[in-house]
Structure formats: C-alpha cells, structure tokens
Design an enzyme around this catalytic site. Structure first.
Site, PDB file in Angstrom:
ATOM      1  N   TYR A  35      -2.692  -0.960  10.078  1.00  0.00           N
ATOM      2  CA  TYR A  35      -2.641  -1.189   8.624  1.00  0.00           C
ATOM      3  C   TYR A  35      -1.243  -0.858   8.090  1.00  0.00           C
ATOM      4  O   TYR A  35      -0.648  -1.633   7.340  1.00  0.00           O
ATOM      5  CB  TYR A  35      -3.706  -0.326   7.950  1.00  0.00           C
ATOM      6  CG  TYR A  35      -3.870  -0.559   6.467  1.00  0.00           C
ATOM      7  CD1 TYR A  35      -4.637  -1.625   5.991  1.00  0.00           C
ATOM      8  CD2 TYR A  35      -3.278   0.285   5.524  1.00  0.00           C
ATOM      9  CE1 TYR A  35      -4.799  -1.834   4.627  1.00  0.00           C
ATOM     10  CE2 TYR A  35      -3.435   0.086   4.167  1.00  0.00           C
ATOM     11  CZ  TYR A  35      -4.196  -0.973   3.717  1.00  0.00           C
ATOM     12  OH  TYR A  35      -4.354  -1.176   2.364  1.00  0.00           O
ATOM     13  N   SER A  71       0.861  -1.189   0.000  1.00  0.00           N
ATOM     14  CA  SER A  71       0.000   0.000   0.000  1.00  0.00           C
ATOM     15  C   SER A  71       0.893   1.234   0.000  1.00  0.00           C
ATOM     16  O   SER A  71       2.111   1.135   0.234  1.00  0.00           O
ATOM     17  CB  SER A  71      -0.848  -0.045   1.276  1.00  0.00           C
ATOM     18  OG  SER A  71      -1.361   1.224   1.607  1.00  0.00           O
TER      19      SER A  71
HETATM   20  P1  NDP Z   1     -11.675  -5.211  -1.059  1.00  0.00           P
HETATM   21  O1  NDP Z   1     -12.249  -4.910   0.264  1.00  0.00           O
HETATM   22  O2  NDP Z   1     -12.488  -5.054  -2.284  1.00  0.00           O
HETATM   23  O3  NDP Z   1     -11.031  -6.658  -1.075  1.00  0.00           O
HETATM   24  C1  NDP Z   1     -10.436  -7.242   0.056  1.00  0.00           C
HETATM   25  C2  NDP Z   1     -10.395  -8.729  -0.175  1.00  0.00           C
HETATM   26  O4  NDP Z   1      -9.791  -9.365   0.935  1.00  0.00           O
HETATM   27  C3  NDP Z   1     -11.794  -9.314  -0.344  1.00  0.00           C
HETATM   28  O5  NDP Z   1     -11.767 -10.221  -1.401  1.00  0.00           O
HETATM   29  C4  NDP Z   1     -12.010 -10.030   0.985  1.00  0.00           C
HETATM   30  O6  NDP Z   1     -12.840 -11.164   0.845  1.00  0.00           O
HETATM   31  C5  NDP Z   1     -10.607 -10.460   1.338  1.00  0.00           C
HETATM   32  N1  NDP Z   1     -10.472 -10.680   2.780  1.00  0.00           N
HETATM   33  C6  NDP Z   1     -10.499  -9.756   3.771  1.00  0.00           C
HETATM   34  N2  NDP Z   1     -10.362 -10.359   4.959  1.00  0.00           N
HETATM   35  C7  NDP Z   1     -10.241 -11.683   4.720  1.00  0.00           C
HETATM   36  C8  NDP Z   1     -10.076 -12.823   5.569  1.00  0.00           C
HETATM   37  N3  NDP Z   1     -10.015 -12.743   6.889  1.00  0.00           N
HETATM   38  N4  NDP Z   1      -9.999 -14.037   4.975  1.00  0.00           N
HETATM   39  C9  NDP Z   1     -10.069 -14.150   3.631  1.00  0.00           C
HETATM   40  N5  NDP Z   1     -10.223 -13.113   2.788  1.00  0.00           N
HETATM   41  C10 NDP Z   1     -10.312 -11.894   3.334  1.00  0.00           C
HETATM   42  O7  NDP Z   1     -10.392  -4.272  -1.132  1.00  0.00           O
HETATM   43  P2  NDP Z   1      -9.303  -4.013  -2.269  1.00  0.00           P
HETATM   44  O8  NDP Z   1      -9.539  -4.817  -3.453  1.00  0.00           O
HETATM   45  O9  NDP Z   1      -9.194  -2.550  -2.343  1.00  0.00           O
HETATM   46  O10 NDP Z   1      -8.010  -4.536  -1.480  1.00  0.00           O
HETATM   47  C11 NDP Z   1      -7.174  -5.586  -1.922  1.00  0.00           C
HETATM   48  C12 NDP Z   1      -5.792  -5.388  -1.341  1.00  0.00           C
HETATM   49  O11 NDP Z   1      -5.249  -4.167  -1.821  1.00  0.00           O
HETATM   50  C13 NDP Z   1      -5.776  -5.284   0.187  1.00  0.00           C
HETATM   51  O12 NDP Z   1      -4.647  -5.948   0.700  1.00  0.00           O
HETATM   52  C14 NDP Z   1      -5.649  -3.787   0.422  1.00  0.00           C
HETATM   53  O13 NDP Z   1      -5.047  -3.508   1.657  1.00  0.00           O
HETATM   54  C15 NDP Z   1      -4.796  -3.383  -0.751  1.00  0.00           C
HETATM   55  N6  NDP Z   1      -4.851  -1.981  -1.083  1.00  0.00           N
HETATM   56  C16 NDP Z   1      -6.014  -1.366  -1.469  1.00  0.00           C
HETATM   57  C17 NDP Z   1      -6.023  -0.016  -1.784  1.00  0.00           C
HETATM   58  C18 NDP Z   1      -7.238   0.712  -2.213  1.00  0.00           C
HETATM   59  O14 NDP Z   1      -7.198   1.963  -2.323  1.00  0.00           O
HETATM   60  N7  NDP Z   1      -8.351   0.069  -2.495  1.00  0.00           N
HETATM   61  C19 NDP Z   1      -4.787   0.781  -1.716  1.00  0.00           C
HETATM   62  C20 NDP Z   1      -3.634   0.019  -1.316  1.00  0.00           C
HETATM   63  C21 NDP Z   1      -3.681  -1.292  -1.002  1.00  0.00           C
HETATM   64  P3  NDP Z   1     -14.388 -11.140   1.385  1.00  0.00           P
HETATM   65  O15 NDP Z   1     -15.023  -9.929   0.728  1.00  0.00           O
HETATM   66  O16 NDP Z   1     -14.932 -12.432   0.923  1.00  0.00           O
HETATM   67  O17 NDP Z   1     -14.264 -10.995   2.863  1.00  0.00           O
END
Ligand code: NDP
Length: 252
Positions: free
Chosen positions: A155, A142
């Site tokens: 985070y 991130s």
């Molecule tokens: P989303 O919230 O759309 O996606 C997060 C994903 O993580 C979902 O598929 C969710 O699955 C899964 N997840 C969360 N907790 C668990 C768990 N305990 N077990 C299994 N799966 C889990 O967010 P993003 O697509 O934005 O994020 C994806 C990655 O990118 C993350 O690591 C985030 O920190 C990183 N990121 C995002 C940014 C942004 O601006 N969006 C910026 C920088 C980094 P489910 O929905 O089924 O729980």
C-alpha cells in the site's frame, strides 16, 4: 472561480467513501459526474444521490485491477457525456500484512489497483483533455505516501508511487494546460477506515491522540480540496500533494 458548470468529472471508486464525498462536492459546484466501481448496488445508489443534486450522473461498473478494465472504463465514461474534464484516481485497496507474510498476488493486486490504474486512466484521459484544451487530474494518496508502517509495504509503495507519478504527469502535461495534483487523506472514517480500525490494534486511540484536530476525518472533509483542484482556482497549481489530515502529518 470554483464553478464547475459544464464540466464532466470521472471519479474512480466513486460509489462510496471518499470518492462519493468528492463527487458530491463537484456536483454541488456544478459538474456532471461519472462514478465507477465494482459494486453495482452501491453504484446505483450513489448515482441516484448525485442526480438528486440536480446534476447528470452515470455509474459504470468495472474492475480497475487490469489495464483492459481501465481502458474499457474510460471508453464508457467518454460515451456517457462525450468529454472528461476532471479525473479523480481514487479507487484503492489495502493489504494489511507484514512484508514477510505478503503474497506476490496481494502485492500485484494493490499495485495494479492503486497505482497502475491511475497511470492507465490518466493516459487514456490525456488525448481527450488535450483536445479539449485542458483538464484536471487528482490522484488520491495517503499518509502512507509519506510514512512507513509494518503492515503497509504494498500500500505504501503504491501511494508513494502516486506522488511521483503526479509530479511526472504534471511536468509532462503542463504545456497542455492539464494540472495534475494529489490529495493525501489522513485517517478517514470510511469502509476502508473501519477495516483498518478493526485490524490494527490501538489505531483508534493513536489517530485521535496524534491528530491535532483530535478526530478521525469525515469523507466530506475531502470535498473542498477536490473542488479547488478541479476548478480554475488551481490553474497555476500542479504537481503538488496536499495533506488533508487534521494536522496528522505535521504533528511532532
Ligand atoms: P472505500 O473502501 O470506501 O472505497 C474504495 C473504492 O475503491 C470503492 O469505491 C471500491 O469500489 C473501489 N475499488 C477498489 N478496488 C477496485 C477495483 N479493482 N476496481 C474498481 N474499483 C475498485 O475506501 P475509501 O473511500 O476510504 O478510499 C478511497 C481512497 O482513499 C483509496 O485510494 C484509499 O487508499 C484512500 N485513502 C483512504 C483513507 C482512509 O482512512 N479511509 C486514508 C488515506 C487514503 P467497490 O466497493 O465497488 O469495489
């Protein structure tokens, strides 16, 4: 050089957002895909979307918040296609709270999901990749791998930790032909991005003003770097963290 035919990619948190966008890119490059997440409805839809691209796809439901959950997931993934060539440690959560208000449960939850799961999944993938003669691991960091904020103690610690985990695994496994790299997304319009926009006053304007590209990122902006880091094109690239941020991290 960028072709992924015959490769199997596991994308944690691949049932939506950035994970699904990267999975789409890998599938279009020829890979078969295992998606994981907790939400089966999103997972089934994502699996169908990948299958419609003409690739084999599986969705495995599981919680990565515990080491047991990670181990079960990796076993399920191996059973699905019999190999893992590419692992994208993408699942993540945020706890947007000032440090003085952050509970130990919130801290532990963020560290377990964002950092410990990447370590355990990589550790479980290692013997398979080693036996197969190589592999690719991509950790999703991130901007808070680089910067501090008042609302990001857990985070930021998890995402900063991922950069160092990436370097350590890269050094340890380079001789096994396993490349380990990280991607640092800027602000991306996903469910998580929308939640941040709603919770952090002025964020929307700050992102568009500070980002030289002048816009939020789209999940699809992450697909190209995922294909690069998953393919033979990056066979001599290891241990690096690549910002994909429209210039956010280099703007003065
Ligand atoms: P989303 O919230 O759309 O996606 C997060 C994903 O993580 C979902 O598929 C969710 O699955 C899964 N997840 C969360 N907790 C668990 C768990 N305990 N077990 C299994 N799966 C889990 O967010 P993003 O697509 O934005 O994020 C994806 C990655 O990118 C993350 O690591 C985030 O920190 C990183 N990121 C995002 C940014 C942004 O601006 N969006 C910026 C920088 C980094 P489910 O929905 O089924 O729980």
């Amino acid at each position: 050089m960028f072709k992924l035919d015959g490769r199997v990619a596991l994308v944690t948190g691949g049932n939506g957002g950035i994970g699904l966008a990267m999975a789409r890119g890998l599938a279009q490059a020829g890979a078969d895909i295992v998606l994981t997440g907790r939400d089966a409805t999103k997972g089934d839809a994502a699996r169908a979307e990948i299958a419609a691209l003409g690739r084999s796809a599986a969705f495995i439901m599981g919680d990565l918040g515990t080491a047991e959950g990670c181990a079960a997931l990796m076993e399920g993934a191996m059973q699905a296609f019999g190999r893992i060539d590419i692992l994208i440690n993408n699942a993540g959560i945020a706890a947007r709270r000032r440090p003085e208000d952050l509970s130990i449960e919130e801290w532990n939850g963020v560290i377990a999901t964002n950092l410990t799961s990447a370590f355990v999944c990589s550790q479980k993938a290692y013997p398979f990749m080693q036996r197969q003669g190589g592999g690719k691991i991509i950790n999703i960091g991130s901007m808070l791998s680089l910067f501090g904020t008042s609302f990001g103690a857990a985070y930021g610690a998890s995402k900063g930790g991922l950069v160092q985990l990436t370097r350590s695994l890269a050094v340890a496994w380079a001789a096994d032909n396993i490349q380990v790299n990280a991607v640092l997304p800027g602000w991306i319009a996903t469910e998580m991005g929308q939640a941040a926009r709603a919770q952090i006053g002025g964020l929307d304007e700050r992102v568009t003003t500070r980002t030289p590209a002048g816009r939020w990122g789209d999940p699809a902006d992450l697909a190209g770097v995922a294909v690069f880091l998953a393919s033979a094109a990056s066979d001599y690239v290891t241990g690096v963290s690549i910002p994909v941020d429209g210039g956010f991290s280099i703007a003065g």
